[in-house]
Scaffold this motif. Structure first.
Motif, PDB file in Angstrom:
ATOM      1  N   PRO A 127     -24.362 -10.382  19.397  1.00 14.53           N
ATOM      2  CA  PRO A 127     -24.806 -10.074  18.097  1.00 14.53           C
ATOM      3  C   PRO A 127     -23.922 -10.847  16.877  1.00 14.53           C
ATOM      4  O   PRO A 127     -22.686 -10.596  17.035  1.00 14.53           O
ATOM      5  CB  PRO A 127     -25.159  -8.509  17.757  1.00 14.53           C
ATOM      6  CG  PRO A 127     -24.976  -8.371  19.276  1.00 14.53           C
ATOM      7  CD  PRO A 127     -24.430  -9.131  20.089  1.00 14.53           C
ATOM      8  N   ILE A 128     -24.482 -11.447  15.931  1.00 17.90           N
ATOM      9  CA  ILE A 128     -23.518 -12.005  14.918  1.00 17.90           C
ATOM     10  C   ILE A 128     -23.438 -10.894  13.705  1.00 17.90           C
ATOM     11  O   ILE A 128     -24.954 -10.469  13.168  1.00 17.90           O
ATOM     12  CB  ILE A 128     -23.995 -13.391  14.556  1.00 17.90           C
ATOM     13  CG1 ILE A 128     -24.209 -14.147  15.486  1.00 17.90           C
ATOM     14  CG2 ILE A 128     -22.985 -13.914  13.405  1.00 17.90           C
ATOM     15  CD1 ILE A 128     -22.999 -14.552  16.344  1.00 17.90           C
ATOM     16  N   ALA A 129     -22.456 -10.427  13.379  1.00 14.78           N
ATOM     17  CA  ALA A 129     -22.530  -9.565  12.457  1.00 14.78           C
ATOM     18  C   ALA A 129     -21.150  -9.903  11.325  1.00 14.78           C
ATOM     19  O   ALA A 129     -20.177  -9.384  11.364  1.00 14.78           O
ATOM     20  CB  ALA A 129     -21.916  -7.983  12.742  1.00 14.78           C
ATOM     21  N   PRO A 130     -21.736 -10.769  10.190  1.00 12.24           N
ATOM     22  CA  PRO A 130     -20.616 -11.368   9.342  1.00 12.24           C
ATOM     23  C   PRO A 130     -19.782 -10.227   8.591  1.00 12.24           C
ATOM     24  O   PRO A 130     -20.599  -9.296   8.008  1.00 12.24           O
ATOM     25  CB  PRO A 130     -21.724 -12.122   8.256  1.00 12.24           C
ATOM     26  CG  PRO A 130     -22.695 -12.427   9.031  1.00 12.24           C
ATOM     27  CD  PRO A 130     -23.024 -11.119   9.979  1.00 12.24           C
ATOM     28  N   VAL A 135     -18.036 -16.498   7.984  1.00 12.93           N
ATOM     29  CA  VAL A 135     -19.086 -16.351   9.322  1.00 12.93           C
ATOM     30  C   VAL A 135     -20.320 -16.197   8.488  1.00 12.93           C
ATOM     31  O   VAL A 135     -21.291 -16.540   9.115  1.00 12.93           O
ATOM     32  CB  VAL A 135     -18.538 -14.846   9.862  1.00 12.93           C
ATOM     33  CG1 VAL A 135     -19.736 -14.396  10.993  1.00 12.93           C
ATOM     34  CG2 VAL A 135     -17.062 -14.914  10.628  1.00 12.93           C
ATOM     35  N   GLN A 136     -20.432 -15.635   7.434  1.00 15.81           N
ATOM     36  CA  GLN A 136     -21.485 -15.614   6.576  1.00 15.81           C
ATOM     37  C   GLN A 136     -22.205 -16.881   6.661  1.00 15.81           C
ATOM     38  O   GLN A 136     -23.259 -17.211   6.699  1.00 15.81           O
ATOM     39  CB  GLN A 136     -21.417 -14.743   5.395  1.00 15.81           C
ATOM     40  CG  GLN A 136     -22.886 -14.628   4.832  1.00 15.81           C
ATOM     41  CD  GLN A 136     -23.876 -13.552   5.460  1.00 15.81           C
ATOM     42  OE1 GLN A 136     -23.420 -12.555   5.649  1.00 15.81           O
ATOM     43  NE2 GLN A 136     -25.023 -14.218   5.612  1.00 15.81           N
ATOM     44  N   ALA A 137     -21.346 -17.651   6.137  1.00 16.19           N
ATOM     45  CA  ALA A 137     -21.858 -19.367   5.961  1.00 16.19           C
ATOM     46  C   ALA A 137     -22.196 -19.919   7.086  1.00 16.19           C
ATOM     47  O   ALA A 137     -23.462 -20.750   7.188  1.00 16.19           O
ATOM     48  CB  ALA A 137     -20.623 -20.145   5.095  1.00 16.19           C
ATOM     49  N   LEU A 138     -21.444 -19.734   8.288  1.00 15.41           N
ATOM     50  CA  LEU A 138     -21.886 -20.028   9.513  1.00 15.41           C
ATOM     51  C   LEU A 138     -23.183 -19.608   9.841  1.00 15.41           C
ATOM     52  O   LEU A 138     -24.161 -20.413  10.551  1.00 15.41           O
ATOM     53  CB  LEU A 138     -20.888 -19.654  10.589  1.00 15.41           C
ATOM     54  CG  LEU A 138     -19.485 -20.495  10.504  1.00 15.41           C
ATOM     55  CD1 LEU A 138     -18.699 -19.877  11.530  1.00 15.41           C
ATOM     56  CD2 LEU A 138     -19.621 -21.948  10.757  1.00 15.41           C
ATOM     57  N   LEU A 139     -23.630 -18.399   9.773  1.00 14.20           N
ATOM     58  CA  LEU A 139     -24.901 -17.846   9.975  1.00 14.20           C
ATOM     59  C   LEU A 139     -25.891 -18.215   9.096  1.00 14.20           C
ATOM     60  O   LEU A 139     -27.031 -18.740   9.621  1.00 14.20           O
ATOM     61  CB  LEU A 139     -24.534 -16.310   9.866  1.00 14.20           C
ATOM     62  CG  LEU A 139     -25.931 -15.736  10.328  1.00 14.20           C
ATOM     63  CD1 LEU A 139     -26.650 -15.541  11.688  1.00 14.20           C
ATOM     64  CD2 LEU A 139     -25.774 -14.135  10.304  1.00 14.20           C
TER      65      LEU A 139
END
Length: 291
Positions: A127-130, A135-139
């Motif tokens: 799971p991705i949890a910025p 990380v938020q930009a990547l997601l």
């Protein structure tokens, strides 16, 4: 008839990728934000991917239909780029794919999206949890490009790690202890990522989104790399486990590549030690790292 491919971002990774695709028989156009020389065998077009889909001058310079779109605006905080450019570029690429009737999109992302710091194994299902803007930009970028998928469009997201190769040599920062010794590091030889992109374009264009980690599959701790390069695992000023001279917020994770290898891709440079040798380094301490 040769397949038509548009590659966005023909830089250090994208340029050799475009040349590889042209050599494989693709008709390749490359989109440059501020002009530039076309990679060998390709046609250069000037345009900004964030606005290309609605820019008549750019669209006129491109073929009216393109089978493949490759986006190599590879995220890297090391270049000092604004994080916001990545979701903006992905949204622009999604619109461009629709405008050109693309049926297969390959988007280069980063394993930095996992943001693990405990040395754990990481697969595409984690799971991705910025917790930070990068990380938020990547997601956000991945979600934007994924929206290009439809019942006739396949989207492949390639999460690359630790890109290095000719012109990008990681040896110095490891030799001088700039990475905390217990950090788990993952590496991708540039030409192996380029080959992964070419390989994925040969896969069936079934409608769906596929995510693939792309590394050599052999995570290594920073101390082992320093040991190989210098014969010493730690400098006099390093303390095991301390942040010391390391990079704040640097991830420490072991990336799995089972999904990509299951498609038939294999790295030509199987470990960072092989890559360092290709870059001309002798490794006097390598025996100690594998004993």
């Amino acid at each position: 008839m040769a397949e038509r491919t548009l590659l966005v971002g023909p830089g250090w990774l994208g340029g050799p990728t475009a040349e590889r695709l042209a050599a494989a028989g693709h008709r390749v156009w490359t989109l440059h934000r501020s002009g530039g020389t076309a990679p060998r065998g390709c046609v250069a077009v000037t345009g900004d991917v964030t606005t290309a889909a609605t820019a008549p001058v750019t669209l006129t310079a491109l073929p009216p239909a393109v089978e493949h779109l490759v986006v190599c605006v590879a995220p890297s905080s090391a270049r000092g780029d604004s994080y916001a450019i990545y979701p903006a570029a992905a949204r622009g690429a999604q619109a461009l794919a629709a405008a050109l009737g693309v049926r297969h999109v390959v988007y280069v992302s980063s394993t930095g999206i996992y943001d693990r710091h405990d040395g754990s194994e990481v697969s595409e299902s984690v799971p991705i949890a910025p917790t930070n803007p990068r990380v938020q930009a990547l997601l956000d970028a991945e979600q934007a490009i994924a929206s290009a998928a439809s019942d006739r469009v396949r989207v492949d997201i390639v999460r690359a790690a630790g890109l290095y190769g000719p012109g990008r040599d990681p040896a110095d920062r490891f030799a001088r202890g700039a990475v905390p010794p217990d950090t788990w590091c993952n590496f991708s030889w540039r030409d192996d990522v380029a080959e992964a992109i070419r390989h994925l374009l040969t896969q069936p264009a079934a409608s769906s989104v596929h995510v693939f980690n792309c590394t050599d599959g052999h995570p290594v701790q920073a101390a082992a790399i320093r040991q190989a390069l210098t014969g010493s695992a730690r400098s006099r000023h390093e303390v095991a486990g301390a942040d010391g001279p390391g990079t704040a917020g640097r991830s420490s994770q072991r990336i799995r590549t089972d999904a990509l290898q299951a498609t038939g891709w294999q790295p030509s440079v199987p470990t960072v030690f092989d890559g360092l040798r290709r870059l001309g380094h002798t490794l006097p301490g390598l025996a100690a790292t594998v004993s």
